[in-house]
Scaffold this motif. Structure first.
Motif, PDB file in Angstrom:
ATOM      1  N   ALA A  48       0.980  -1.250   0.361  1.00 14.63           N
ATOM      2  CA  ALA A  48       0.086   0.210   0.655  1.00 14.63           C
ATOM      3  C   ALA A  48       0.807   1.351  -0.077  1.00 14.63           C
ATOM      4  CB  ALA A  48      -1.534   0.242   1.103  1.00 14.63           C
ATOM      5  N   LEU A  49       1.683   1.297   0.589  1.00 12.70           N
ATOM      6  CA  LEU A  49       3.129   2.610   0.809  1.00 12.70           C
ATOM      7  C   LEU A  49       3.033   2.717  -0.529  1.00 12.70           C
ATOM      8  CD1 LEU A  49       4.122   4.581   2.658  1.00 12.70           C
ATOM      9  CD2 LEU A  49       5.456   2.768   2.500  1.00 12.70           C
ATOM     10  N   ALA A  88       6.345  20.895  -4.848  1.00 17.82           N
ATOM     11  CA  ALA A  88       5.975  19.905  -3.722  1.00 17.82           C
ATOM     12  C   ALA A  88       7.496  19.310  -2.269  1.00 17.82           C
ATOM     13  CB  ALA A  88       5.622  18.537  -4.189  1.00 17.82           C
ATOM     14  N   THR A  89       7.748  19.216  -1.266  1.00 19.25           N
ATOM     15  CA  THR A  89       8.591  18.954  -0.946  1.00 19.25           C
ATOM     16  C   THR A  89       7.986  17.128   0.024  1.00 19.25           C
ATOM     17  OG1 THR A  89       6.937  19.513   1.728  1.00 19.25           O
ATOM     18  CG2 THR A  89       8.209  21.326   0.024  1.00 19.25           C
ATOM     19  N   GLN A 106       6.499   5.920   8.478  1.00 19.55           N
ATOM     20  CA  GLN A 106       7.865   6.201   8.972  1.00 19.55           C
ATOM     21  C   GLN A 106       7.931   7.193   8.105  1.00 19.55           C
ATOM     22  OE1 GLN A 106       6.367   7.107  12.455  1.00 19.55           O
ATOM     23  NE2 GLN A 106       4.787   6.038  12.534  1.00 19.55           N
ATOM     24  N   ILE A 107       9.206   8.114   8.302  1.00 24.65           N
ATOM     25  CA  ILE A 107       9.952   8.794   7.334  1.00 24.65           C
ATOM     26  C   ILE A 107      10.847   9.465   8.121  1.00 24.65           C
ATOM     27  CG2 ILE A 107       8.364  10.816   7.205  1.00 24.65           C
ATOM     28  CD1 ILE A 107       9.279  10.734   4.143  1.00 24.65           C
ATOM     29  N   GLU A 108      11.838   9.651   7.835  1.00 22.66           N
ATOM     30  CA  GLU A 108      12.934  10.283   8.507  1.00 22.66           C
ATOM     31  C   GLU A 108      13.621  11.146   7.166  1.00 22.66           C
ATOM     32  OE1 GLU A 108      15.834   8.053  10.787  1.00 22.66           O
ATOM     33  OE2 GLU A 108      14.078   6.735  11.758  1.00 22.66           O
ATOM     34  N   PHE A 153       4.534  13.163   1.591  1.00 23.77           N
ATOM     35  CA  PHE A 153       4.650  11.905   3.065  1.00 23.77           C
ATOM     36  C   PHE A 153       3.233  11.719   3.264  1.00 23.77           C
ATOM     37  CE2 PHE A 153       4.954  10.106   7.157  1.00 23.77           C
ATOM     38  CZ  PHE A 153       5.320   8.810   6.372  1.00 23.77           C
ATOM     39  N   GLU A 154       2.245  13.134   3.428  1.00 25.17           N
ATOM     40  CA  GLU A 154       1.392  13.415   4.713  1.00 25.17           C
ATOM     41  C   GLU A 154       0.427  12.753   3.444  1.00 25.17           C
ATOM     42  OE1 GLU A 154       1.034  17.836   5.057  1.00 25.17           O
ATOM     43  OE2 GLU A 154       2.765  17.788   7.495  1.00 25.17           O
ATOM     44  N   SER A 155      -0.026  13.693   2.436  1.00 29.63           N
ATOM     45  CA  SER A 155      -0.667  12.886   1.028  1.00 29.63           C
ATOM     46  C   SER A 155      -0.885  10.915   1.641  1.00 29.63           C
ATOM     47  CB  SER A 155      -0.467  12.811   0.452  1.00 29.63           C
ATOM     48  OG  SER A 155      -1.391  12.708  -0.881  1.00 29.63           O
ATOM     49  N   VAL A 156       0.365  10.340   1.616  1.00 31.13           N
ATOM     50  CA  VAL A 156       0.760   9.505   1.638  1.00 31.13           C
ATOM     51  C   VAL A 156      -0.241   8.365   2.605  1.00 31.13           C
ATOM     52  CG1 VAL A 156       2.280   7.044   1.569  1.00 31.13           C
ATOM     53  CG2 VAL A 156       2.578   8.732  -0.880  1.00 31.13           C
ATOM     54  N   THR A 157       0.521   9.373   4.248  1.00 32.66           N
ATOM     55  CA  THR A 157       0.281   8.279   5.401  1.00 32.66           C
ATOM     56  C   THR A 157      -1.624   8.652   5.079  1.00 32.66           C
ATOM     57  OG1 THR A 157       2.568   9.559   5.753  1.00 32.66           O
ATOM     58  CG2 THR A 157       0.439   9.092   8.047  1.00 32.66           C
TER      59      THR A 157
END
Length: 65
Positions: A16-17, A32-33, A54-56, A38-42
């Motif tokens: 899914a990710l 886009a940043t 999670q992301i770093e 990542f916020e959209s994906v999450t």
């Protein structure tokens, strides 16, 4: 809109990710940043599956730089 090919891949075992990451990157604005994507994906993953991505790193860097 999901294409039949992408939907079939998700059903066939693609994560899914990865699926939602590709969708988000394809529709991302030129400025886009990593955080934007990542916020959209999450949101997509968490609303459909029992996963908490999670992301770093430097999230405010431009994605397409």
């Amino acid at each position: 809109m999901k294409s039949p090919t992408n939907t079939a891949r998700l059903r066939a075992g693609a994560t899914a990710l990865t699926y939602f990451l590709m969708q988000s990157m394809q529709s991302a604005a030129a400025d886009a940043t990593f955080r934007d994507v990542f916020e959209s994906v999450t949101a997509e993953v968490s609303s459909r599956y029992r996963q908490n991505p999670q992301i770093e790193g430097a999230l405010d860097r431009p994605l397409f730089a």
